[in-house]
Design a protein around this motif. Structure first.
Motif, short mmCIF file in Angstrom:
data_model
loop_
_atom_site.label_atom_id
_atom_site.label_comp_id
_atom_site.label_asym_id
_atom_site.label_seq_id
_atom_site.Cartn_x
_atom_site.Cartn_y
_atom_site.Cartn_z
N GLY A 183 -1.81 15.03 0.25
CA GLY A 183 -1.15 15.68 1.01
C GLY A 183 -0.30 14.76 1.20
N GLY A 184 0.23 13.80 2.13
CA GLY A 184 0.92 12.54 1.12
C GLY A 184 1.86 12.26 3.39
N THR A 185 1.81 13.39 4.11
CA THR A 185 3.43 13.17 4.83
C THR A 185 2.66 12.11 5.37
OG1 THR A 185 1.86 15.38 5.73
CG2 THR A 185 3.66 14.81 6.61
N ASP A 186 1.65 11.67 5.90
CA ASP A 186 1.11 10.38 7.01
C ASP A 186 2.38 9.44 6.02
OD1 ASP A 186 0.87 11.47 9.17
OD2 ASP A 186 -1.31 11.55 8.84
N LEU A 209 3.64 8.67 2.67
CA LEU A 209 5.03 8.94 3.18
C LEU A 209 6.27 8.73 3.73
CD1 LEU A 209 5.22 12.20 0.33
CD2 LEU A 209 4.91 9.52 -0.14
N VAL A 210 5.48 8.61 4.95
CA VAL A 210 6.34 8.68 6.16
C VAL A 210 6.92 6.83 6.32
CG1 VAL A 210 6.66 8.55 8.81
CG2 VAL A 210 6.58 11.05 7.10
N LYS A 259 8.21 5.48 4.27
CA LYS A 259 10.13 5.75 4.02
C LYS A 259 10.08 4.23 5.07
CE LYS A 259 13.66 8.59 4.05
NZ LYS A 259 13.77 10.25 4.22
N SER A 263 -3.37 9.69 -6.50
CA SER A 263 -2.91 10.96 -5.65
C SER A 263 -4.58 11.61 -6.00
CB SER A 263 -1.46 11.34 -6.47
OG SER A 263 -1.87 13.54 -6.88
N THR A 323 -4.73 15.20 -5.08
CA THR A 323 -4.01 16.50 -5.48
C THR A 323 -4.90 17.37 -6.64
OG1 THR A 323 -2.03 16.00 -6.22
CG2 THR A 323 -2.27 16.39 -4.33
N THR A 369 -7.10 22.66 1.81
CA THR A 369 -5.44 23.13 2.84
C THR A 369 -5.84 24.01 3.58
OG1 THR A 369 -4.67 24.63 1.55
CG2 THR A 369 -3.59 22.27 0.87
#
Length: 76
Positions: free
Chosen positions: A32-35, A37-38, A41, A52, A54, A76
């Motif tokens: 998923g990557g939300t946490d 990738l943030v 960054k 990955s 996915t 999901t």
């Protein structure tokens, strides 16, 4: 802010993902990557390799076995 460079791996099986994790010195899992990738960054995390999950069909399932419920990492 930019995400630092890393090698991206897209295994197709759990076995392949495990082999990548064992062979990569500083890998992180992406599902998923939300946490992740943030944090990349913002500079809070840095990894040479991202693996990955996915594309692994086995991890997209929900299974009930008796009184045990298993929810895959990429559901999901």
């Amino acid at each position: 802010m930019y995400i630092p460079d890393f090698r991206y791996h897209a295994p197709e099986t759990v076995e392949e993902a495990c082999k990548l994790l064992a062979s990569c010195r500083d890998a992180a899992l992406l599902a998923g990557g939300t946490d992740l990738l943030v944090a990349l960054k913002q500079g809070k995390r840095r990894h040479e390799d991202i693996v990955s999950l996915t594309g692994i069909d086995e991890l997209e399932s929900i299974r009930l076995d008796g009184d045990r419920l298993s929810i895959g990492a990429t559901v999901t």
